[in-house]
Design an enzyme around this catalytic site. Sequence first.
Site, mmCIF file in Angstrom:
data_model
loop_
_atom_site.group_PDB
_atom_site.id
_atom_site.type_symbol
_atom_site.label_atom_id
_atom_site.label_comp_id
_atom_site.label_asym_id
_atom_site.label_seq_id
_atom_site.Cartn_x
_atom_site.Cartn_y
_atom_site.Cartn_z
ATOM 1 N N GLY A 111 0.806 -1.233 0.000
ATOM 2 C CA GLY A 111 0.000 0.000 0.000
ATOM 3 C C GLY A 111 0.827 1.264 0.000
ATOM 4 N N GLY A 113 2.668 2.434 -2.661
ATOM 5 C CA GLY A 113 2.883 2.987 -3.996
ATOM 6 C C GLY A 113 4.035 2.353 -4.763
ATOM 7 N N ALA A 117 5.886 3.745 -8.223
ATOM 8 C CA ALA A 117 7.273 4.186 -8.058
ATOM 9 C C ALA A 117 8.177 3.409 -9.018
ATOM 10 C CB ALA A 117 7.719 3.982 -6.612
ATOM 11 N N ASP A 158 -1.252 7.731 -7.247
ATOM 12 C CA ASP A 158 0.039 7.112 -6.884
ATOM 13 C C ASP A 158 1.149 7.561 -7.832
ATOM 14 O OD1 ASP A 158 -1.521 5.805 -5.073
ATOM 15 O OD2 ASP A 158 -0.850 3.787 -5.575
HETATM 16 C C1 MEV Z 1 -4.017 3.181 -3.907
HETATM 17 O O1 MEV Z 1 -2.821 3.739 -3.405
HETATM 18 C C2 MEV Z 1 -5.128 4.167 -3.822
HETATM 19 C C3 MEV Z 1 -6.469 3.679 -4.322
HETATM 20 O O2 MEV Z 1 -7.395 4.752 -4.109
HETATM 21 C C4 MEV Z 1 -6.418 3.308 -5.788
HETATM 22 C C5 MEV Z 1 -6.217 4.507 -6.709
HETATM 23 O O3 MEV Z 1 -6.486 5.625 -6.307
HETATM 24 O O4 MEV Z 1 -5.818 4.274 -7.857
HETATM 25 C C6 MEV Z 1 -6.978 2.488 -3.522
#
Ligand code: MEV
Length: 323
Positions: A111, A113, A117, A158
């Site tokens: 979670g 990124g 990256a 991201d």
């Molecule tokens: C992922 O870091 C964030 C989400 O909202 C997916 C996105 O925004 O593409 C879960």
Amino acid sequence: RGVPDVTEQPAVDHRACGHGKIILLGEHAVVYGSHAIAAPVPLAVRAVAQDTKSGGVDMFIPRWGVEYRLHRDPAHRDSFQRSLGIIFDTLELTERSMRIEVFPNVPRAMGLGGSAAMAVAVIRALDQHYKLGLSDEEINALAFRCEEVAHGSASGIDNTVATYGKPLLYKRASKKGEAPMVRELQLPKRIPLVIGISGKESLTAVTVGKVRSAWQRNPALYDGIFQQIDGLTLQAMEAMQQYDLERLGDLMNICHGLLNALRVSSWEVEELVQIAREHGALGAKLTGGGGGGSIVALCPQNREKVAAAMRDAGYQAMEVDIG
Ligand code: MEV
């Protein structure tokens, strides 16, 4: 819990890397047009391109045990090759003979990124090696296309943080082809956080897909939740700008409750959130896609205590300041 140690990090060289990130508020809802707040963390992916005589594009990610020759025909690429493959096709480099080595200091599927990256790092390595003269906008746009493959329906947040490495408020474009709203956040002081890393890998594409099918079954119910998250995010931006951390903490806690309602939490995430709150965090919530991955805790006091308690429970913890 099987995650490489992320506490010792080399300095981040902006020109050759993609930044890892946290989302402070607004994940998932941002896919449906809500605002989200994100910031880079001192974790990055670096990549290096070299010419070879091998007759193809060879990708090496030693830390992840990944090694492959990019298939020239996109139709024959597996899921791992598909996302990064777009870069070589778009830059017309698929026929070249090269070796790309990637050094990911962002843990995989936590979670934070990592996929965005990595895309940015590979694009920047190619840009430097082949002197392509790409602008940050072009790098970001290409990384977004990789993210769309990796995440299904990525919002683009991201790759934007991975490219620019700045804290920002983000809202996706309402129509395809239009630019998203990206506003850099100027904070009066840096905000002290602890990132708790659960060690449970989770693919954002999977949690984004689950939220999408729940939304399709009952759009009105879920649109209401996304709207509430949008309201919390905009209030959080004000709280950050006024450095009102008590208020920011409350908003983060409520946002976590709504993410739990979207069913993107997990046992490990709930345990980390409870540990953080019990040891003095003003707010704690999951960050990013959820389903495992990481949490973020707001800790103006007791930061070391919160991080130590997470480690005692078998998780990794990183103390970071954003802003
Ligand atoms: C992922 O870091 C964030 C989400 O909202 C997916 C996105 O925004 O593409 C879960």
